[in-house]
Write an enzyme that holds these catalytic residues in place. Structure first.
Site, PDB file in Angstrom:
ATOM      1  N   HIS A 108      35.983 -54.192-126.240  1.00 13.50           N
ATOM      2  CA  HIS A 108      35.856 -54.472-124.803  1.00 13.50           C
ATOM      3  C   HIS A 108      37.230 -54.408-124.126  1.00 13.50           C
ATOM      4  O   HIS A 108      37.369 -53.839-123.043  1.00 13.50           O
ATOM      5  CB  HIS A 108      35.248 -55.861-124.578  1.00 13.50           C
ATOM      6  CG  HIS A 108      33.795 -55.964-124.947  1.00 13.50           C
ATOM      7  ND1 HIS A 108      32.858 -55.013-124.588  1.00 13.50           N
ATOM      8  CD2 HIS A 108      33.108 -56.918-125.624  1.00 13.50           C
ATOM      9  CE1 HIS A 108      31.660 -55.385-125.044  1.00 13.50           C
ATOM     10  NE2 HIS A 108      31.792 -56.528-125.673  1.00 13.50           N
TER      11      HIS A 108
ATOM     12  N   TYR B  16      24.259 -54.351-129.392  1.00 16.21           N
ATOM     13  CA  TYR B  16      23.703 -55.702-129.506  1.00 16.21           C
ATOM     14  C   TYR B  16      22.960 -55.871-130.823  1.00 16.21           C
ATOM     15  O   TYR B  16      22.361 -54.931-131.334  1.00 16.21           O
ATOM     16  CB  TYR B  16      22.614 -55.916-128.451  1.00 16.21           C
ATOM     17  CG  TYR B  16      22.992 -56.423-127.101  1.00 16.21           C
ATOM     18  CD1 TYR B  16      24.295 -56.697-126.742  1.00 16.21           C
ATOM     19  CD2 TYR B  16      21.990 -56.631-126.156  1.00 16.21           C
ATOM     20  CE1 TYR B  16      24.584 -57.158-125.469  1.00 16.21           C
ATOM     21  CE2 TYR B  16      22.275 -57.084-124.883  1.00 16.21           C
ATOM     22  CZ  TYR B  16      23.575 -57.343-124.542  1.00 16.21           C
ATOM     23  OH  TYR B  16      23.849 -57.784-123.294  1.00 16.21           O
TER      24      TYR B  16
ATOM     25  N   HIS C 119      35.088 -55.842-132.215  1.00 22.63           N
ATOM     26  CA  HIS C 119      34.119 -55.746-131.111  1.00 22.63           C
ATOM     27  C   HIS C 119      34.757 -56.238-129.803  1.00 22.63           C
ATOM     28  O   HIS C 119      34.716 -55.541-128.784  1.00 22.63           O
ATOM     29  CB  HIS C 119      32.873 -56.577-131.447  1.00 22.63           C
ATOM     30  CG  HIS C 119      31.838 -56.615-130.354  1.00 22.63           C
ATOM     31  ND1 HIS C 119      30.724 -55.807-130.354  1.00 22.63           N
ATOM     32  CD2 HIS C 119      31.755 -57.348-129.216  1.00 22.63           C
ATOM     33  CE1 HIS C 119      30.000 -56.050-129.266  1.00 22.63           C
ATOM     34  NE2 HIS C 119      30.606 -56.995-128.553  1.00 22.63           N
ATOM     35  N   GLU C 120      35.353 -57.419-129.843  1.00 24.48           N
ATOM     36  CA  GLU C 120      35.955 -57.955-128.611  1.00 24.48           C
ATOM     37  C   GLU C 120      37.132 -57.085-128.171  1.00 24.48           C
ATOM     38  O   GLU C 120      37.304 -56.828-126.979  1.00 24.48           O
ATOM     39  CB  GLU C 120      36.386 -59.416-128.798  1.00 24.48           C
ATOM     40  CG  GLU C 120      35.222 -60.391-129.042  1.00 24.48           C
ATOM     41  CD  GLU C 120      34.093 -60.283-128.023  1.00 24.48           C
ATOM     42  OE1 GLU C 120      34.344 -59.925-126.861  1.00 24.48           O
ATOM     43  OE2 GLU C 120      32.935 -60.532-128.410  1.00 24.48           O
TER      44      GLU C 120
ATOM     45  N   HIS D  65      28.746 -52.240-124.004  1.00 24.82           N
ATOM     46  CA  HIS D  65      27.839 -52.236-125.151  1.00 24.82           C
ATOM     47  C   HIS D  65      27.059 -50.924-125.245  1.00 24.82           C
ATOM     48  O   HIS D  65      26.691 -50.342-124.223  1.00 24.82           O
ATOM     49  CB  HIS D  65      26.865 -53.408-125.043  1.00 24.82           C
ATOM     50  CG  HIS D  65      27.516 -54.737-125.256  1.00 24.82           C
ATOM     51  ND1 HIS D  65      27.504 -55.739-124.333  1.00 24.82           N
ATOM     52  CD2 HIS D  65      28.237 -55.205-126.311  1.00 24.82           C
ATOM     53  CE1 HIS D  65      28.176 -56.787-124.798  1.00 24.82           C
ATOM     54  NE2 HIS D  65      28.628 -56.489-125.993  1.00 24.82           N
TER      55      HIS D  65
END
Ligand SMILES: *[C@@H]1O[C@H](CO)[C@@H](O)[C@H](O)[C@H]1NC(C)=O
Ligand SMILES: *[C@@H]1O[C@H](CO)[C@@H](O)[C@H](O)[C@H]1NC(C)=O
Ligand SMILES: *[C@@H]1O[C@H](CO)[C@@H](O)[C@H](O)[C@H]1NC(C)=O
Length: 494
Positions: free
Chosen positions: A235, A290, A231-232, A241
Site C-alpha cells: 500500500h 483480500y 502487504h502494508e 487491493h
C-alpha cells in the site's frame, strides 16, 4: 485537514522528544499511543464514516454489486459446493482483516487497512457519478496513484523507538523483500522530507502511495508476519487491493448477502478508464488480495467466491507473488530505468531481472540466468506411463507446537517429454488449518505457465481430486509450521 494534523503531529513530536528526556518511561509510552492515534486514523472519523455511507449509497444506486441471474446461480452453486468446507474456527489470526476486526479498527479504515488522504477520499465519491467522468479522467488513476516514490530513490524509513525490539526483524524482512525484487528502495536511516515510519499501532494499516512528509505504517500486535509487512508496504508503494480491479467481476463474485451492513464500500471496484492493470492477469493468490471471508456477517461463509472454482481456497497469498513483483516493477518503470538498452531472452515465462538486467527472474520451478533449468530445490519424482504410483509426504517436526521456522519441501513430478501427468490427491491434511494455510499446506502448479500463484490447500477437499497437467511437469510445494502436513497422491505419465 490531513496536512494540518500532520503539522500538529510534527509539533507535538518535537515536544515529545523534549518530554522523552524528562519523563519516566510509562508516561512516554502512553503519550506516544495518544499521538499515534491522533495522526494515524482518518480525522475527523465522523466525516470518514459519512463518506463511506455515501459511497455505500452510490454503489447501491450504480448497481455495482447487483448480480444478474446467471451470476446469482453460479454463486449459489459454489456456496453449496463449499458449504461443508466452511472456515475453521480455531484458526490462528494471521490475516490483516481479522487483526483489524479484533483491534476494532476495521471500519475506521478504507478496505479494512488503508488510510486515504482527503484528496484520495474525494476521488472515491465521484467514482459512480457519470456526469463527473470527464473530470475524473484528469485525476490520476486511483488504483495506481502518481504519488509514487521513484525508482531506486531511497525511501527514508524509521522505526518508532517504542517498537518492540523482538518484532523489528519482520519489518526489515518485509522491506528487504521489495528492495531485493524491485527498484523500490526502503532505506532505514536515510534522510529526506517524505518518509515512512513504522509504528506499533492498533492493527495493521498504511497510506496509499507517498503522501508527503512523514507517513506511518502500523504493524501492530498480530501483524508481525513478513507477508503482512509486505502487504502494508505494498500500500505504501501505491497498490490497492487486487479484488478492487475493474475486471474483478470476471474472477470473483461478491456474496453481497453475507457482507456486513455498511461495509459495501469495501467492495468497490475501479473502472477501465481510470485504471491500468499493466497487462497483469487477475491473481487470486496475490499478497494484495483480500481473504475470502473479509467483512462477512457469518464468518464461516465467504464474501468472495471465485468464478474459477479451483481458486476458492487460494485467495490472498502469504507473500508477494511473481505477478505482484512484476506489477510493481512496471508501475515504477523499473525496466526502463534500470535495464534500458540491455536485452535478455528468458525461457519458461521468465522476465528480465531489474536488479541484474543480464539475467532473468524466473517463475516457480525454474532457475538459471535464462530460466532454462528446473530449479534443483525441487526434488524430482519421475513419472512413467502405466500403473499409478502412490507417494506419501510428511513435512513438519511432528511436535504439537508452533515452530519458529516453516519446514518446506519441493517436488516436481516429471513425465517424459511430450507426455502429461495424471495426478490424484487422496489425502491432504494439516493439523491446524486456516483460510491462508499458514500453519501447513500444499500448493500445486499444474499449468505449463507457472507465473500464476499455485493452487493452495490445507484440507483434501480444497483441491480437486483429479488433475491432468498441461505439460510434462507438475510442481508441488508443501510446508508446515505446526506438527505436520501430510499429503498422499497417486500419479503417472499420461
Ligand atoms: C483445532 O486445532 C486442533 C489442533 O490444535 C485440532 O486438533 C482440531 O481438530 C482443530 N479444530 C478445528 C475445528 O479445526
Ligand atoms: C453527480 O454530480 C452532479 C454534478 O455535480 C451532481 O449534481 C449530482 O448530485 C451527483 N450525483 C451523485 C450521485 O453524487
Ligand atoms: C502424518 O505422517 C506422519 C509421518 O509419516 C505420521 O506419523 C502421522 O501419523 C501422519 N498423520 C496423519 C493424520 O496421517
Amino acid at each position: 485537514m490531513i496536512s494540518t494534523s500532520q503539522e500538529c503531529s510534527l509539533h507535538s513530536s518535537t515536544m515529545l522528544s523534549l518530554l522523552l528526556l524528562l519523563l519516566i518511561p510509562s508516561f512516554v509510552i502512553s503519550s506516544l499511543k495518544d499521538e499515534e492515534k491522533a495522526i494515524s486514523l482518518h480525522e475527523p472519523l465522523e466525516e470518514f464514516h459519512a463518506k463511506m455511507s455515501q459511497l455505500d449509497k452510490e454503489m447501491e444506486e450504480s448497481g455495482k454489486l447487483t448480480m444478474d441471474n446467471e451470476r446469482e446461480k453460479i454463486l449459489k452453486e459454489r456456496l453449496e459446493a463449499f458449504s461443508h468446507l466452511s472456515r475453521m474456527d480455531n484458526l490462528t489470526k494471521t490475516d490483516v482483516l481479522d487483526v483489524n476486526v479484533h483491534s476494532g479498527l476495521i471500519n475506521d479504515l478504507y478496505e479494512g487497512d488503508v488510510l486515504l488522504t482527503k484528496e484520495q477520499l474525494d476521488s472515491l465519491s465521484i467514482s459512480s457519478n457519470s456526469s463527473l467522468r470527464a473530470r475524473r479522467q484528469a485525476w490520476k488513476p486511483k488504483r495506481f496513484p502518481s504519488n509514487i516514490w521513484g525508482a531506486n530513490t531511497p525511501i527514508p524509513v524509521s522505526i518508532d523507538p517504542s517498537y518492540p525490539q523482538d518484532s523489528i526483524q519482520v519489518l526489515r524482512d518485509g522491506m528487504r523483500f521489495w528492495n531485493d525484487n524491485t527498484c523500490v528502495r526502503f532505506a532505514e536511516g536515510a534522510q529526506g522530507t517524505n518518509k515512512v515510519k513504522f509504528i506499533y499501532g492498533n492493527g495493521c494499516y498504511s497510506w496509499i502511495g507517498m503522501i508527503g512528509n512523514e507517513q506511518q505504517v502500523s504493524i501492530g500486535r498480530g501483524c508481525g508476519t513478513v507477508g503482512i509487512v509486505t502487504h502494508e508496504l505494498g500500500h505504501t508503494i501505491g497498490l490497492y487491493h487486487t479484488q478492487s480491479r475493474y475486471d474483478r467481476d470476471h474472477n470473483v463474485i461478491v456474496n453481497t448477502a453475507n457482507i456486513q451492513q455498511g461495509t459495501a464500500h469495501n467492495f468497490d471496484k475501479e473502472t477501465a478508464d481510470n485504471t491500468d492493470n499493466y497487462g497483469i492477469p487477475y491473481e487470486y493468490g496475490s499478497n494484495m488480495h483480500y481473504d475470502p471471508f473479509g467483512f462477512a456477517k457469518d464468518n464461516k461463509v465467504p464474501t468472495l467466491v471465485a468464478t474459477n472454482k479451483e481458486y476458492q481456497f487460494s485467495m490472498n497469498g502469504d507473500m508477494p507473488t511473481f505477478y505482484d513483483v512484476l506489477l510493481v516493477n512496471k508501475y515504477y518503470n523499473c525496466f526502463e530505468t534500470n535495464c534500458k538498452g540491455v536485452a535478455v531472452s528468458c525461457l519458461n515465462n521468465g522476465v528480465q531481472d531489474v536488479k541484474n538486467c543480464r539475467q532473468c527472474r524466473c517463475p516457480t520451478g525454474y532457475t538459471g540466468t535464462d530460466c532454462g533449468k528446473v530449479d534443483p530445490a525441487f526434488e524430482v519424482i519421475p513419472a512413467k506411463e502405466g500403473a499409478r504410483v502412490t507417494k506419501e509426504i510428511s513435512v513438519g517436526s511432528g511436535k504439537y507446537e508452533t515452530a519458529t521456522t516453516v519446514a518446506k519441501k519441493f517436488f516436481v513430478i516429471q513425465a517424459p517429454a511430450g507426455k502429461r501427468i495424471e495426478l490424484i490427491f487422496t489425502g491432504v491434511s494439516a493439523v491446524v488449518t486456516s483460510s491462508d494455510c499458514s500453519y501447513g499446506g500444499i500448493q500445486v502448479w499444474k499449468n505449463k505457465d507457472t507465473r500464476m500463484n499455485g493452487l493452495r490447500a490445507c484440507r483434501k477437499e480444497e483441491l480437486a481430486q483429479y488433475y491432468l497437467s498441461e505439460n510434462e511437469r507438475v510442481f508441488i510445494r508443501i510446508w508446515n509450521k505446526y506438527a505436520f502436513t501430510n499429503a498422499t497422491f497417486t500419479y503417472r505419465a499420461y
